[in-house]
Design an enzyme around this catalytic site. Structure first.
Site, short mmCIF file in Angstrom:
data_model
loop_
_atom_site.label_atom_id
_atom_site.label_comp_id
_atom_site.label_asym_id
_atom_site.label_seq_id
_atom_site.Cartn_x
_atom_site.Cartn_y
_atom_site.Cartn_z
N PRO A 9 0.79 -1.23 0.00
CA PRO A 9 0.00 0.00 0.00
C PRO A 9 0.82 1.28 0.00
O PRO A 9 1.85 1.37 0.67
CB PRO A 9 -0.83 -0.11 1.28
N ASN A 10 0.33 2.23 -0.76
CA ASN A 10 0.87 3.60 -0.87
C ASN A 10 2.17 3.69 -1.66
O ASN A 10 2.66 4.78 -1.92
CB ASN A 10 1.04 4.24 0.53
N ARG A 17 5.08 10.77 -2.70
CA ARG A 17 4.73 10.55 -1.31
C ARG A 17 5.93 10.84 -0.40
O ARG A 17 6.98 10.21 -0.55
CB ARG A 17 4.33 9.08 -1.17
N TYR A 22 11.00 8.89 1.25
CA TYR A 22 10.98 7.81 0.25
C TYR A 22 11.65 8.18 -1.08
O TYR A 22 11.73 7.33 -1.97
CB TYR A 22 9.53 7.36 0.00
N ASN A 91 8.08 -5.41 -0.58
CA ASN A 91 7.92 -4.29 0.34
C ASN A 91 6.44 -4.22 0.64
O ASN A 91 5.64 -3.74 -0.18
CB ASN A 91 8.41 -2.98 -0.29
N ALA A 94 2.84 -0.68 4.98
CA ALA A 94 2.34 -0.72 6.36
C ALA A 94 1.79 -2.09 6.75
O ALA A 94 1.70 -2.41 7.94
CB ALA A 94 1.27 0.35 6.55
N GLU A 115 12.58 -9.24 2.23
CA GLU A 115 11.82 -8.07 2.72
C GLU A 115 12.64 -6.80 2.47
O GLU A 115 13.82 -6.75 2.79
CB GLU A 115 11.56 -8.25 4.22
N HIS A 117 12.61 -2.44 2.89
CA HIS A 117 12.02 -1.16 3.29
C HIS A 117 12.93 -0.06 2.81
O HIS A 117 14.15 -0.10 3.05
CB HIS A 117 11.81 -1.08 4.80
N ARG A 124 12.29 5.22 13.00
CA ARG A 124 11.03 5.94 12.88
C ARG A 124 10.07 5.62 14.05
O ARG A 124 10.53 5.19 15.10
CB ARG A 124 10.42 5.63 11.51
C1 DQA Z 1 8.02 1.20 4.16
C2 DQA Z 1 8.00 1.44 5.66
C3 DQA Z 1 6.60 1.22 6.23
O1 DQA Z 1 6.60 1.46 7.62
C4 DQA Z 1 5.63 2.16 5.57
O2 DQA Z 1 4.32 1.91 6.05
C5 DQA Z 1 5.68 2.11 4.08
C6 DQA Z 1 6.98 2.01 3.43
C7 DQA Z 1 9.40 1.53 3.53
O3 DQA Z 1 9.62 1.12 2.42
O4 DQA Z 1 10.20 2.24 4.16
O5 DQA Z 1 4.66 2.21 3.41
O6 DQA Z 1 7.79 -0.19 3.92
#
Ligand code: DQA
Length: 162
Positions: A9-10, A17, A22, A91, A94, A115, A117, A124
């Site tokens: 998501p996102n 964003r 990011y 990735n 959230a 995984e 990020h 954070r």
């Molecule tokens: C994320 C870190 C997560 O906490 C966050 O909700 C994201 C992006 C990252 O790539 O740093 O959406 O996965």
């Protein structure tokens, strides 16, 4: 070699964003560079804001059409493969911090999941410090910006070559 990059998501909004966290690059632009740097690897990309959709993709990557998905994914969607992939770079956004269902999906497939990020989640908010993905991931890349996907790919290719 056939690898799936799966973004949660996102992450469709990368480039727009919170660029301070990011980065300013879209994932599509980055993916283009990545694919050109690894012509020997078939890199498929899928992004979804929906948890169940991500689970379907993990099943498809792990089992191909043998995943037995009774929905449209099994037949109509040209983007899925009928044969399993070699590995997944995930990735989960959230959902990393909330999803037991994604944890179980990763456990249920026979291919490795790395995984990723983009940000260093450990620097954070506290709610980002726990991952349901980490205990079932074969490797973890955190905090290297968008380049983390390339680092994950390098690690995954080395892992698969062993
Ligand atoms: C994320 C870190 C997560 O906490 C966050 O909700 C994201 C992006 C990252 O790539 O740093 O959406 O996965």
């Amino acid at each position: 070699m056939h690898i799936l990059i799966l973004n949660g998501p996102n992450l469709n909004l990368l480039g727009r964003r919170e660029p301070g966290i990011y980065g300013a690059q879209t994932f599509e632009a980055y993916l283009d560079t990545l694919r050109r740097a690894y012509p020997q690897v078939q890199i498929d990309y899928y992004q979804s804001n929906h948890e169940g959709d991500l689970i379907d993709r993990i099943h498809l990557a792990g089992y191909g059409t043998d995943a037995n998905l009774s929905n449209h994914l099994s037949e109509n969607d040209g983007s899925n493969s009928s044969t399993p992939f070699d590995g997944i770079i995930l990735n989960a956004g959230a959902y990393t911090h909330t999803s037991i269902a994604l944890h179980d999906a990763i456990k249920a497939i026979p291919i490795p999941v790395i995984e990723v990020h983009i940000s260093n989640v450990h620097l954070r908010e506290e709610f980002r410090q726990h991952s349901y993905i980490s205990p079932v991931a074969h490797g973890i890349v955190v905090g290297f910006g968008i380049d983390g996907y390339r680092l994950a790919l390098e690690g995954l290719l080395n892992m698969l070559a062993r």
